[in-house]
Design a protein around this motif. Sequence first.
Motif, mmCIF file in Angstrom:
data_model
loop_
_atom_site.group_PDB
_atom_site.id
_atom_site.type_symbol
_atom_site.label_atom_id
_atom_site.label_comp_id
_atom_site.label_asym_id
_atom_site.label_seq_id
_atom_site.Cartn_x
_atom_site.Cartn_y
_atom_site.Cartn_z
ATOM 1 N N ALA A 148 -16.289 40.170 22.735
ATOM 2 C CA ALA A 148 -15.835 38.850 23.186
ATOM 3 C C ALA A 148 -17.018 37.927 23.434
ATOM 4 O O ALA A 148 -18.104 38.370 23.848
ATOM 5 C CB ALA A 148 -15.003 38.994 24.452
ATOM 6 N N SER A 149 -16.814 36.642 23.208
ATOM 7 C CA SER A 149 -17.839 35.665 23.561
ATOM 8 C C SER A 149 -18.043 35.669 25.069
ATOM 9 O O SER A 149 -17.101 35.875 25.839
ATOM 10 C CB SER A 149 -17.419 34.264 23.108
ATOM 11 N N VAL A 150 -19.271 35.437 25.503
ATOM 12 C CA VAL A 150 -19.537 35.398 26.937
ATOM 13 C C VAL A 150 -18.729 34.253 27.550
ATOM 14 O O VAL A 150 -18.504 33.221 26.913
ATOM 15 C CB VAL A 150 -21.039 35.220 27.230
ATOM 16 N N PRO A 151 -18.266 34.423 28.781
ATOM 17 C CA PRO A 151 -17.410 33.401 29.392
ATOM 18 C C PRO A 151 -18.029 32.013 29.454
ATOM 19 O O PRO A 151 -17.305 31.017 29.463
ATOM 20 C CB PRO A 151 -17.161 33.966 30.803
ATOM 21 N N ALA A 152 -19.357 31.933 29.501
ATOM 22 C CA ALA A 152 -20.009 30.627 29.605
ATOM 23 C C ALA A 152 -19.923 29.804 28.332
ATOM 24 O O ALA A 152 -20.178 28.589 28.355
ATOM 25 C CB ALA A 152 -21.480 30.814 29.997
ATOM 26 N N ILE A 153 -19.568 30.426 27.218
ATOM 27 C CA ILE A 153 -19.402 29.678 25.965
ATOM 28 C C ILE A 153 -18.033 29.017 25.959
ATOM 29 O O ILE A 153 -16.998 29.683 26.057
ATOM 30 C CB ILE A 153 -19.551 30.607 24.739
ATOM 31 N N ASP A 154 -18.033 27.692 25.852
ATOM 32 C CA ASP A 154 -16.769 26.957 25.828
ATOM 33 C C ASP A 154 -16.004 27.255 24.549
ATOM 34 O O ASP A 154 -16.593 27.295 23.462
ATOM 35 C CB ASP A 154 -17.022 25.450 25.912
ATOM 36 N N GLN A 155 -14.693 27.426 24.692
ATOM 37 C CA GLN A 155 -13.824 27.614 23.537
ATOM 38 C C GLN A 155 -12.583 26.758 23.706
ATOM 39 O O GLN A 155 -12.104 26.574 24.825
ATOM 40 C CB GLN A 155 -13.440 29.089 23.376
ATOM 41 N N ALA A 156 -12.079 26.254 22.605
ATOM 42 C CA ALA A 156 -10.879 25.412 22.617
ATOM 43 C C ALA A 156 -9.829 26.015 21.696
ATOM 44 O O ALA A 156 -10.135 26.823 20.818
ATOM 45 C CB ALA A 156 -11.226 23.991 22.167
#
Length: 262
Positions: A148-156
């Motif tokens: 999974a992408s680290v939580p700090a990376i914004d995703q939409a």
Amino acid sequence: MHEIHDRQGRRDRWSRDASGISLVRPSVEPRPVRFAAEPEPIEIDLARSALIIVDMQNDFLDAEGWFAAVRNAEVAPLGGIIPRINALSSAFRGAGAPVIHLNWGIRADVANLPANVVDKGSSCGQIPGYGDTIASGDVLVEGSWGSASVPAIDQADTDITVFKHRLSGFQDNELDQILRRLGITTVFYTGVNLDRCVFATLMDGCFQGYDAVLVEDATTTVSPGHVSDAILYLIRLLYGFTTKTQALLNAIATKTDIGETA
């Protein structure tokens, strides 16, 4: 005529009216922007550009992940590029350009990974590698915490996630088909590690015919500094261009020429 838009807002769909079905796709009006880059300034079509975020994942950036816990990599500095990546992804979304998260996400049985991937990843069986289980879970297996992408990376919701199974994101997956359907000609690259998956994907994308722009201060690596210098030299010489985050943000915001790279 009733047009159907896909999830990313593109019109690459058939349409229908009372007389039947049309296979004609509407043309996309160019949105040129120019900005400072190396080896010289460039102009790109924002309407045919995409941002790719490579491997900003728990197994690479988190202290409990594979890179830090098993490979003894100093991962803390890798997170320094996250604010710039988030600023870029926000700008691309605002401009209606696709944002793609390109992450390792392998089969649990590693059945499609060749020996040169499996054994390099595990130092030929000396340490846990791709698909092996460590304290934080299965290494880079699709659906695992590590992939999974680290939580700090914004995703939409409009972002696209593509899982890869090689250093190159253009091998053994659907990335090329997605970019072609979206009408993309220029790809902007960010993420980790510059000298590994970022560079391999950039090179392979060039081989597939995509124009390449590396956002050099939105990518980094655990390797020594001279390695990054060599990669930047090769990109500018052979593959495409490099730019800086603020230069690109300014160009997207103003759609006018700007000065030197920040």
